[in-house]
Write an enzyme that holds these catalytic residues in place. Sequence first.
Site, mmCIF file in Angstrom:
data_model
loop_
_atom_site.group_PDB
_atom_site.id
_atom_site.type_symbol
_atom_site.label_atom_id
_atom_site.label_comp_id
_atom_site.label_asym_id
_atom_site.label_seq_id
_atom_site.Cartn_x
_atom_site.Cartn_y
_atom_site.Cartn_z
ATOM 1 N N GLU A 132 0.833 -1.211 0.000
ATOM 2 C CA GLU A 132 0.000 0.000 0.000
ATOM 3 C C GLU A 132 0.865 1.259 0.000
ATOM 4 O O GLU A 132 0.527 2.248 -0.638
ATOM 5 C CB GLU A 132 -0.945 -0.003 1.212
ATOM 6 C CG GLU A 132 -2.089 -0.985 1.084
ATOM 7 C CD GLU A 132 -3.002 -0.681 -0.105
ATOM 8 O OE1 GLU A 132 -3.160 0.487 -0.456
ATOM 9 O OE2 GLU A 132 -3.551 -1.640 -0.682
ATOM 10 N N TYR A 179 -6.827 5.800 4.926
ATOM 11 C CA TYR A 179 -6.981 4.918 3.765
ATOM 12 C C TYR A 179 -6.117 3.658 3.918
ATOM 13 O O TYR A 179 -6.596 2.526 3.775
ATOM 14 C CB TYR A 179 -6.635 5.642 2.455
ATOM 15 C CG TYR A 179 -6.585 4.645 1.330
ATOM 16 C CD1 TYR A 179 -7.751 4.208 0.732
ATOM 17 C CD2 TYR A 179 -5.379 4.063 0.938
ATOM 18 C CE1 TYR A 179 -7.734 3.219 -0.234
ATOM 19 C CE2 TYR A 179 -5.343 3.075 -0.029
ATOM 20 C CZ TYR A 179 -6.525 2.671 -0.618
ATOM 21 O OH TYR A 179 -6.500 1.683 -1.554
ATOM 22 N N ASP A 230 -10.213 4.799 -2.309
ATOM 23 C CA ASP A 230 -9.232 5.625 -3.022
ATOM 24 C C ASP A 230 -9.933 6.285 -4.205
ATOM 25 O O ASP A 230 -11.155 6.205 -4.329
ATOM 26 C CB ASP A 230 -8.015 4.778 -3.454
ATOM 27 C CG ASP A 230 -8.354 3.805 -4.570
ATOM 28 O OD1 ASP A 230 -9.550 3.662 -4.911
ATOM 29 O OD2 ASP A 230 -7.423 3.193 -5.124
#
Length: 238
Positions: A31, A108, A126
């Site tokens: 990520e 996130y 996102d």
Amino acid sequence: MDELLLAWFSQNGRDLPWRRTTDPYAILVSETMLQQTQVERVIPRWLAWLERWPTPEALGAATPAEVIREWQGLGYNRRAVSLHRAARVVAAQGWPDDLTELPGVGPYTAAAIRNQAHGEPVLPVDTNVARIQERTGHAFGPGALQGLFDLGATVCLARIPRCEVCPLAERCPSRGRRYEPTRKQSRFEGSFRQRRAALLRLVTAEPQPVAGLDADAIESLSRDGLVVVADGVVALPA
Ligand code: SF4
């Protein structure tokens, strides 16, 4: 719509290596790399990273200089420093309940780890996910995450969506629409980002005397923990 998406994903989903793990550390690395770097460039770098540092403990034991060197070429180097600091926190104290307490981990990324590593019912949103939800008017469930990623990357594109091959087309009120160009990433050529990258490349090769170098770039890199200045020499943090 979730079922349509899942059926499409089972046939068309991309085979990405981080989809074969539920290790929160491996997902944190993916990520972090994916935040501002394209999937194709991330794949070999993620594999190499995990081979070199397979655990938070291994990464935490590395020096900042080693980590910054390994990150070279992925861009936005501050991410490497944050990832390293997060690994050190996890190695020393374990994973916090609130993942946003880790350096560089925002809501996130925290939601992405909770979804992918722990199977928790949260949907990280996102730009791709937000775009599809907005266009379809549908609130997808957490299980749709990987399908949304791939649909956003290959079919429901930002400007000219490929509605003719979209599994959601029959139920999508935005089918056939075209969109204005979205805001482009600011130009790299001639930017301060480029000056920082050039200086960091130089210092990564070997420590440099400060005299004659880009003072603003040094200060900015130093603030981000990417270089240190001592005795008139700028170097990677030891
Ligand atoms: S039909 Fe078109 S706009 Fe709607 S989700 Fe599919 S690709 Fe996107």
